[in-house]
Design an enzyme around this catalytic site. Structure first.
Site, PDB file in Angstrom:
ATOM      1  N   VAL A 198       0.822  -1.221   0.000  1.00 20.84           N
ATOM      2  CA  VAL A 198       0.000   0.000   0.000  1.00 20.84           C
ATOM      3  C   VAL A 198       0.855   1.270   0.000  1.00 20.84           C
ATOM      4  O   VAL A 198       0.317   2.365  -0.161  1.00 20.84           O
ATOM      5  CB  VAL A 198      -0.996   0.065   1.191  1.00 20.84           C
ATOM      6  CG1 VAL A 198      -2.015  -1.054   1.114  1.00 20.84           C
ATOM      7  CG2 VAL A 198      -0.285   0.102   2.531  1.00 20.84           C
ATOM      8  N   LYS A 199       2.152   1.151   0.174  1.00 20.78           N
ATOM      9  CA  LYS A 199       3.015   2.335   0.275  1.00 20.78           C
ATOM     10  C   LYS A 199       3.369   2.880  -1.120  1.00 20.78           C
ATOM     11  O   LYS A 199       2.984   2.287  -2.129  1.00 20.78           O
ATOM     12  CB  LYS A 199       4.263   1.989   1.090  1.00 20.78           C
ATOM     13  CG  LYS A 199       3.970   1.425   2.492  1.00 20.78           C
ATOM     14  CD  LYS A 199       3.334   2.438   3.427  1.00 20.78           C
ATOM     15  CE  LYS A 199       2.701   1.821   4.659  1.00 20.78           C
ATOM     16  NZ  LYS A 199       3.588   1.245   5.637  1.00 20.78           N
ATOM     17  N   ALA A 200       4.129   3.983  -1.155  1.00 21.84           N
ATOM     18  CA  ALA A 200       4.359   4.707  -2.416  1.00 21.84           C
ATOM     19  C   ALA A 200       4.967   3.823  -3.502  1.00 21.84           C
ATOM     20  O   ALA A 200       4.562   3.881  -4.659  1.00 21.84           O
ATOM     21  CB  ALA A 200       5.242   5.925  -2.162  1.00 21.84           C
TER      22      ALA A 200
END
Ligand SMILES: *Cc1c(COP(=O)(O)O)cnc(C)c1O
Length: 401
Positions: A198-200
């Site tokens: 879910v991170k960048a």
């Protein structure tokens, strides 16, 4: 909207969309998959040259002298606590609103997390509250760039210097963000990233610490490899079997398979962030005149990475609580979420606060009752964004007081 269409899905109406829209998800394309396949055919699956390459790209991106990659963001936070020498009974100040790992890393090393309140406008660590929590046992501050908005590092630095504290950034939300034209990753003494899906950018699981301090970087490299001073590839190059374990470490290594995915993903970081910012701008415009919600403040001197897009419900405009709004939006197939419950409300973290104080961080507690994270991720289509806005309006109108 027709009467039929406006009937909530949770009350038997038609949902705004047919499939669940998650709050976040990865964007992995064919070039990523090709890059991973190539490493799978190479000699090194772990502790190989691609790990160093990924670390090198991170120093170029952040401007930090050193980057050390780990198996995940939590291991990276743990290594940061080891690097600064957290000892039994050392106190480390963390924001009340953050992911559990921000505090757990302190406890792994025998330290005590001390929760400081956040600012109501941004939900970022409030420097005034930080200063109030400093004691003779305080060793460091971990600031967390909530939602992708960098904290006020200049003010935190002044406080840290005044009290001889180390400043750490939990930058797991803010890869790709700027603060006063400086890049996240070079704003604190140690800066920690996560590459969870879910991170960048993602490596599946993965993490990184950036720093200008060579000694701390060297300590972290040993820490991630059982406390052993050289790794398998270095021994191969030296034609040696000998290794020494000098301290208790862990196996927190990341694989070349993960790092090559990270390298491929990093190339797309600018486009990922600009898409997140475009989605946020659409939400901002759509919600500006909606009295039932407010959006979090964004300081003029930052470039926000929008890991999350968080709204606060205005309870006086609504006749139900956050839970009903949350459940109604889920029924419309909008995967809203809540980030985060104040840490000391978790059964485990209760031990670190004074039970007699009924409101330990009042701003964080009040915010927790009203926050909702709306879906935001680079592969979201404009139609997806419209669905979120439509569902939010539908649910908020229905429950208007
Ligand atoms: C994701 C995250 C972490 C932990 O990262 P993992 O890679 O999942 O271990 C730590 N802190 C914050 C604020 C995060 O969002």
């Amino acid at each position: 909207m027709s009467r039929l269409k406006s009937k909530l899905a949770i009350e038997g109406g038609t949902p705004v969309r047919q499939t669940m829209l998650p709050y976040g998800r990865q964007l992995v394309d064919e070039t990523d998959i090709q890059a991973v396949a190539e490493v799978l055919r190479s000699d090194w699956l772990t502790t190989g040259p691609v790990v160093s390459e990924f670390e090198h790209e991170f120093t170029k991106l952040t401007g930090a002298n050193e980057a050390v990659a780990f198996s995940n963001g939590t291991a990276s936070l743990h290594a940061a606590m080891y690097a600064i020498g957290v000892d039994v009974a050392d106190e480390i100040i963390v924001p009340a609103i953050t992911f559990v790992a921000t505090a757990n890393c302190i406890v792994y090393q025998g330290g005590i997390p001390v929760f400081a309140d956040v600012h109501p406008d941004t939900l970022l660590l409030d420097p005034v509250c930080v200063e109030a929590k400093i004691t003779s046992h305080t060793k460091a501050i971990i600031a967390m760039d909530y939602a992708g908005h960098p904290c006020d590092y200049d003010t935190l630095r002044v406080i840290a210097d005044r009290h001889g504290l180390i400043l750490i950034a939990d930058a797991c939300h803010s890869l790709g963000a700027n603060y006063r034209s400086r890049v996240v990753g070079s704003l604190a003494d140690l800066n920690v990233f996560s590459f969870h899906p879910v991170k960048a950018v993602t490596t599946g699981e993965g993490g990184m610490v950036t720093t200008d301090d060579e000694d701390m970087a060297a300590r972290m490299r040993i820490f991630r490899n059982h406390g052993i001073t050289n790794d398998h590839r270095e021994r191969e190059l030296q034609g040696s079997f000998r290794y020494e374990m000098v301290d208790l470490g862990y196996n927190y290594r990341i694989t070349d398979i993960q790092c090559v995915l990270g390298l491929s993903q990093l190339k797309k970081l600018p486009s990922f962030i600009s898409r997140r910012r475009a989605i946020a701008a659409k939400y901002d415009a759509a919600l500006a005149n909606n009295k039932a919600v407010s959006v979090l403040g964004v300081h003029e001197d930052v470039l926000h990475a929008y890991h999350l897009y968080v709204v606060k419900l205005q309870h006086h405009q609504l006749r139900v609580s956050r839970l009903e709004i949350f459940e109604a939006l889920r029924a419309e197939n909008i995967g809203v979420n809540v980030h985060y419950m104040p840490l000391y409300m978790h059964p485990y973290h209760k031990q670190f606060v004074d039970n007699d104080a009924n409101e330990i961080c009042p701003v964080a507690e009040e915010a927790f009752d009203s926050i909702l994270s709306l879906p935001i991720f680079p592969s979201m289509t404009n139609e997806d964004v419209t669905h979120v806005i439509e569902a939010l309006n539908k649910v908020l109108n229905w429950f208007a007081s």
